[in-house]
Design a protein around this motif. Sequence first.
Motif, PDB file in Angstrom:
ATOM      1  N   UNK A   1       0.839  -1.207   0.000  1.00 39.31           N
ATOM      2  CA  UNK A   1       0.000   0.000   0.000  1.00 39.31           C
ATOM      3  C   UNK A   1       0.867   1.247   0.000  1.00 39.31           C
ATOM      4  N   UNK A   2       0.327   2.292  -0.613  1.00 42.70           N
ATOM      5  CA  UNK A   2       0.973   3.605  -0.655  1.00 42.70           C
ATOM      6  C   UNK A   2      -0.007   4.619  -0.069  1.00 42.70           C
ATOM      7  N   UNK A   3       0.335   5.187   1.086  1.00 42.53           N
ATOM      8  CA  UNK A   3      -0.505   6.206   1.717  1.00 42.53           C
ATOM      9  C   UNK A   3       0.047   7.570   1.369  1.00 42.53           C
ATOM     10  N   UNK A   4      -0.748   8.390   0.694  1.00 39.03           N
ATOM     11  CA  UNK A   4      -0.271   9.668   0.158  1.00 39.03           C
ATOM     12  C   UNK A   4      -0.994  10.834   0.800  1.00 39.03           C
ATOM     13  N   UNK A   5      -0.215  11.795   1.313  1.00 37.81           N
ATOM     14  CA  UNK A   5      -0.750  13.080   1.769  1.00 37.81           C
ATOM     15  C   UNK A   5      -0.353  14.128   0.739  1.00 37.81           C
ATOM     16  N   UNK A   6      -1.319  14.624  -0.015  1.00 34.83           N
ATOM     17  CA  UNK A   6      -1.040  15.579  -1.083  1.00 34.83           C
ATOM     18  C   UNK A   6      -1.008  17.026  -0.606  1.00 34.83           C
ATOM     19  N   UNK A   7      -1.371  17.283   0.643  1.00 36.13           N
ATOM     20  CA  UNK A   7      -1.360  18.654   1.135  1.00 36.13           C
ATOM     21  C   UNK A   7       0.088  19.114   1.300  1.00 36.13           C
ATOM     22  N   UNK A   8       0.382  20.316   0.823  1.00 38.02           N
ATOM     23  CA  UNK A   8       1.773  20.787   0.816  1.00 38.02           C
ATOM     24  C   UNK A   8       2.216  21.393   2.140  1.00 38.02           C
ATOM     25  N   UNK A   9       1.260  21.664   3.069  1.00 41.67           N
ATOM     26  CA  UNK A   9       1.628  22.336   4.319  1.00 41.67           C
ATOM     27  C   UNK A   9       1.181  21.590   5.581  1.00 41.67           C
ATOM     28  N   UNK A  10       0.091  20.831   5.487  1.00 39.47           N
ATOM     29  CA  UNK A  10      -0.483  20.227   6.688  1.00 39.47           C
ATOM     30  C   UNK A  10      -0.233  18.730   6.737  1.00 39.47           C
ATOM     31  N   UNK A  11       0.141  18.241   7.920  1.00 37.39           N
ATOM     32  CA  UNK A  11       0.255  16.807   8.159  1.00 37.39           C
ATOM     33  C   UNK A  11      -1.135  16.233   8.413  1.00 37.39           C
ATOM     34  N   UNK A  12      -1.288  14.934   8.197  1.00 37.43           N
ATOM     35  CA  UNK A  12      -2.555  14.258   8.454  1.00 37.43           C
ATOM     36  C   UNK A  12      -2.287  12.929   9.146  1.00 37.43           C
ATOM     37  N   UNK A  13      -3.246  12.479   9.909  1.00 38.88           N
ATOM     38  CA  UNK A  13      -3.231  11.123  10.454  1.00 38.88           C
ATOM     39  C   UNK A  13      -4.320  10.344   9.739  1.00 38.88           C
ATOM     40  N   UNK A  14      -3.901   9.290   9.031  1.00 38.28           N
ATOM     41  CA  UNK A  14      -4.843   8.512   8.229  1.00 38.28           C
ATOM     42  C   UNK A  14      -5.103   7.167   8.903  1.00 38.28           C
ATOM     43  N   UNK A  15      -6.366   6.736   8.904  1.00 41.76           N
ATOM     44  CA  UNK A  15      -6.717   5.431   9.442  1.00 41.76           C
ATOM     45  C   UNK A  15      -6.900   4.468   8.275  1.00 41.76           C
ATOM     46  N   UNK A  16      -6.033   3.456   8.254  1.00 39.71           N
ATOM     47  CA  UNK A  16      -6.069   2.476   7.172  1.00 39.71           C
ATOM     48  C   UNK A  16      -6.070   1.078   7.782  1.00 39.71           C
ATOM     49  N   UNK A  17      -7.107   0.315   7.467  1.00 32.64           N
ATOM     50  CA  UNK A  17      -7.274  -1.046   7.985  1.00 32.64           C
ATOM     51  C   UNK A  17      -7.221  -1.079   9.513  1.00 32.64           C
ATOM     52  N   UNK A  18      -7.862  -0.078  10.129  1.00 35.20           N
ATOM     53  CA  UNK A  18      -7.978  -0.036  11.573  1.00 35.20           C
ATOM     54  C   UNK A  18      -6.767   0.486  12.311  1.00 35.20           C
TER      55      UNK A  18
ATOM     56  N   UNK B   1      -3.811   3.768  12.702  1.00 33.92           N
ATOM     57  CA  UNK B   1      -3.520   5.167  12.385  1.00 33.92           C
ATOM     58  C   UNK B   1      -2.083   5.307  11.891  1.00 33.92           C
ATOM     59  N   UNK B   2      -1.923   6.131  10.865  1.00 33.36           N
ATOM     60  CA  UNK B   2      -0.603   6.393  10.285  1.00 33.36           C
ATOM     61  C   UNK B   2      -0.402   7.898  10.167  1.00 33.36           C
ATOM     62  N   UNK B   3       0.720   8.378  10.689  1.00 35.20           N
ATOM     63  CA  UNK B   3       1.041   9.811  10.601  1.00 35.20           C
ATOM     64  C   UNK B   3       1.706  10.094   9.260  1.00 35.20           C
ATOM     65  N   UNK B   4       1.170  11.064   8.530  1.00 32.04           N
ATOM     66  CA  UNK B   4       1.681  11.414   7.204  1.00 32.04           C
ATOM     67  C   UNK B   4       2.110  12.877   7.194  1.00 32.04           C
TER      68      UNK B   4
END
Length: 566
Positions: free
Chosen positions: A118-135, A137-140
């Motif tokens: 899997x490839x988790x992509x954060x396309x925002x150029x300034x803000x970090x995100x925490x993504x929940x994937x398959x239960x 959390x991943x910091x991006x």
Amino acid sequence: MFRVFGDPPSQRSAEDTAFSVARWFSKNGSLVNYYMYHGGTNLARTAASFVTTRYYDEAPIDEFGLERGPKYGHLKDVHKALNLCKRALLWGSTSAQRLNPDVEVRIYEQSGTDVCAAFLTNNHTRLAHTANFKGQDYYLPPRSISILPDCKTVVLNTATILAQHNSRNFVRSSVTNKLDWKMNSEVIPVDLKVTSSTPMELYFLTKDKTDYAWYTTTINLSPRDLSMRKDILPVIRVASLGHAMVAFVNGQFVGSAHGSQIDKSFVLQKSVELKPGINYISLLGTLVGLPDSGAYMEHRFAGPRGVSILGLNTGTLDISENGWGNQVGLIGEHDELFNEDGSKKGKWTDLPKVGKGPPLTWYKAKFDTPEGNDPVAVSMYGMIKGMIWVNGNAIGRYWMSYVSPLGDSTQAEYLIPRSYLKPKENLIVVLEEEPAHPSNITILTVNRDTICSYVSELSPPSVRQWERKDDKFKPVGPEAKVGARLKCPNRKKIDVVDFASYGDPYGACGGFAQGRCSSPVSKQVIEQNCLGKDMCDVPLDKGIFEKNGDPCPEVKKTLAVQVTCR
């Protein structure tokens, strides 16, 4: 991006390059072509119009053949992470999900098996995100991609560099710390045979045999043409289509001017001392490379197009159609003063003890090959513009006076390939176009022996700690841990720990500084683990660095290390 004279340094970051490479493969890309992966050198006169002799030094492998960290190591880590995903990428089916407006996940998996990437992509150029994937959390971080070869474990984030950093050093050679220069000045032609009514076009005239061509003409003035006031001098104005020019009147240096890569044309305007009777005007037109791209290349022109004298009592005198003589190349070029045999022909003299040498002067000296096996370069500080030869081999054009907007020369050090050198008595010849003195020219060796690591508790374990064995994805050792890895180039040993801080340090390799807190045993831990070794690993372990308590409990810890290899 290649650089032209007048440009400031430019470098595409390792993080941005890694993001693009990972994104390409995440979207079914099959091939990536790096341009360029190894920087190069435009030896001799091979550089295109206004392009520096150094060609894309900011590549993962620099002009001198040295690994530029962290770009080299980080891209290596990206490909290692992709390689861990290869079964899923080559044989899996793909799907995509958008987790929020800025975050998407691309999945490659084989149905009925545990093959999944899997490839988790954060396309925002300034803000970090925490993504929940398959239960989970991943910091991006902003504008980043996390690569998960098993759809669970992050082995690399493109914005998080765990690869080794380094800093390039130019070291003055102890073998060549004194150069005994001799000089030989060009004869300034004043009355060449007239070959055309107007100055000839410079590309056509030189036919890529040389950068230089002379234009000469004469004007006959009466005393009434000249001002009676000594504080008012006439002015010569030369409109040129490019690229550069040095002007002489009656054999005396008047000045120089040049265009740019964007606008090749320029106007040279300098005050001159004219006399009653015949006055000799000599213009040296100079090219700085041939056109390299674009339409209508056959319509690119260079050289003087309009010449006039302003400030005469009789008004402005246009001498563009006065009748002009030409000489292609310099006498020193024809005599080959730049090689061993040719240099014996010249009338070489000692340099002036005070002041600068005259314009259009050849300088020569001998030097022994620098110690060791590191790449060799010559620093041209103190010079203006011209060319360099070593043992008859053209090193390239130098142009120290063309400074960038930052106020420094666009390129100061010029590579001398070791294959050009003999053990002793190497001949270096410099053609300088303007008044200068070669006393500050130095022979250097080049290394990247200053190496660094910068890792954080927020970083995932390095991709180098993971492997696929027997078709199983697993850690290389008992478990994967975050830590600093340092490895000296060329089998050298870690000799000095220049900086170490476990806490909240900041800065970059070659310029780290302590933050508000730092473990007092930071340097001691690194010295115990690394001194005298060619490679060492230091885990980011609280038990090692917090023996006397946590210096700042509220801070996520970072370890910054800088060492010198010898």
